[in-house]
Design an enzyme around this catalytic site. Structure first.
Site, mmCIF file in Angstrom:
data_model
loop_
_atom_site.group_PDB
_atom_site.id
_atom_site.type_symbol
_atom_site.label_atom_id
_atom_site.label_comp_id
_atom_site.label_asym_id
_atom_site.label_seq_id
_atom_site.Cartn_x
_atom_site.Cartn_y
_atom_site.Cartn_z
ATOM 1 N N LYS A 21 48.458 -11.072 -7.703
ATOM 2 C CA LYS A 21 47.675 -10.468 -8.791
ATOM 3 C C LYS A 21 48.307 -10.762 -10.158
ATOM 4 O O LYS A 21 47.603 -10.845 -11.180
ATOM 5 C CB LYS A 21 47.512 -8.964 -8.550
ATOM 6 C CG LYS A 21 46.606 -8.668 -7.355
ATOM 7 C CD LYS A 21 45.211 -9.219 -7.588
ATOM 8 C CE LYS A 21 44.363 -9.325 -6.359
ATOM 9 N NZ LYS A 21 42.999 -9.825 -6.612
ATOM 10 N N TYR B 216 51.333 -9.424 -2.399
ATOM 11 C CA TYR B 216 50.048 -9.089 -3.031
ATOM 12 C C TYR B 216 50.220 -8.932 -4.542
ATOM 13 O O TYR B 216 49.428 -9.470 -5.326
ATOM 14 C CB TYR B 216 49.485 -7.804 -2.425
ATOM 15 C CG TYR B 216 48.229 -7.327 -3.116
ATOM 16 C CD1 TYR B 216 47.072 -8.098 -3.101
ATOM 17 C CD2 TYR B 216 48.205 -6.116 -3.811
ATOM 18 C CE1 TYR B 216 45.919 -7.680 -3.746
ATOM 19 C CE2 TYR B 216 47.056 -5.681 -4.453
ATOM 20 C CZ TYR B 216 45.915 -6.471 -4.418
ATOM 21 O OH TYR B 216 44.783 -6.063 -5.064
#
Ligand SMILES: NC(=O)c1ccc[n+]([C@@H]2O[C@H](COP(=O)([O-])OP(=O)(O)OC[C@H]3O[C@@H](n4cnc5c(N)ncnc54)[C@H](OP(=O)(O)O)[C@@H]3O)[C@@H](O)[C@H]2O)c1
Length: 273
Positions: A164, A160
């Site tokens: 990002k 994740y």
């Protein structure tokens, strides 16, 4: 509704908001409608989007088009392109995204690939599609969601955080480039926010910012700045560890993430949705 003609002149009669069925995307859709902007709301849950659209039409009197779409699907971009072809879209808020928590080797590789498709490929696709259209209309805006985790590797949320980092870097690179075409690009790096995010990532957050605050501060920054940390907690955490060396930030974020993961159910879990 407080119609803002300056806003719709610059950012179009229509805004596309992905991830509008929940959390930050939903809060932004409501704020945009209150400015008099028509909407195309995108997410997978049709019924939730239909209810949101009905609420907005009744209270704000703007047009709301619902597009139930899995942004990880290979043909998602073409569906989105066709659905918006005839509309004056001057703003895209790419809020659809999700995270996971847990040890990397416990994660399902297919889930990680899906996350990459939603968090990165779909964001890149909408930048290409709508960036071109906005350049043709001479102005517009792209709002991309990175995160406080984007600025270093994060153990227990490695994939994740990497997605990002991609979004943050993409937005930073696009901003000066697309400014030449009249397009404002904003990178938004929230800290923990009270939304559906934690449930899907199977983590337990402690203190959180409020999605409405994040939405309000995001839209306030659009066109004025290229980067924002919306919400007091985001600023506190971002500035608190921002000056530390990157490996130390990584260690600290890993401890925080491990704590939030364990807090969910006493053991480390991976995304399975
Ligand atoms: N909440 C936080 O703590 C936090 C912190 C930093 C950054 N962010 C970022 O902020 C953005 C918004 O997150 P949030 O907190 O508002 O999360 P949220 O409440 O879980 O909302 C996520 C939205 O994304 C949509 N979505 C997820 N997968 C999708 C898919 N495959 N296709 C289409 N839509 C999809 C969901 O709708 P459906 O389920 O209906 O598809 C939902 O509307 C995300 O990019 C997230 O990474 C959040």
């Amino acid at each position: 509704m407080t119609t803002d003609p300056g806003w719709t002149t610059r950012f179009g009669a229509y805004a596309v908001v992905t991830g509008a069925s929940d959390g930050i995307g939903r809060a932004i859709a409501l704020d945009l409608a209150a400015r008099g902007q028509n909407l195309v709301v995108v997410a997978r849950r049709q019924a939730v989007l239909d209810a949101l659209a009905a609420e907005i039409r009744a209270t704000q009197g703007v047009d709301v088009r619902v597009l139930a779409l899995d942004l990880a699907a290979p043909d998602a971009l073409w569906t989105l392109a066709a659905a918006t072809e005839s509309l004056d879209v001057g703003l895209v808020v790419a809020a659809a995204g999700y995270g996971s928590a847990g040890r990397f080797l416990d994660a399902d590789p297919a889930s990680d690939a899906d996350m990459l498709a939603v968090n990165c490929r779909a964001v890149l696709d909408v930048c290409h599609l709508f960036g071109g259209r906005m350049a043709a209309r001479g102005q517009g805006g792209l709002v991309l969601f990175s995160s406080i985790v984007a600025f270093q590797g994060v153990p227990y949320s490695a994939t994740y955080a990497a997605t990002k980092a991609f979004v943050q870097t993409l937005a930073e690179g696009l901003a000066p480039d697309l400014a030449r075409s009249g397009i404002a690009v904003l990178a938004v790096a929230p800290g923990p926010v009270r939304t559906g995010f934690a449930d899907r990532a199977r983590m337990a957050m402690g203190a959180t910012d409020d999605a409405r605050t994040v939405a309000r501060e995001t839209l306030k920054a659009l066109g004025r700045r290229r980067f924002t940390r919306p919400g007091p907690l985001s600023r506190l955490l971002g500035w608190g560890i921002g000056m530390l060396p990157r490996p130390l930030r990584s260690t600290i974020m890993g401890h925080i993430m491990k704590g939030m993961t364990a807090g969910a159910d006493g053991q480390h879990r991976q995304e399975t949705a």
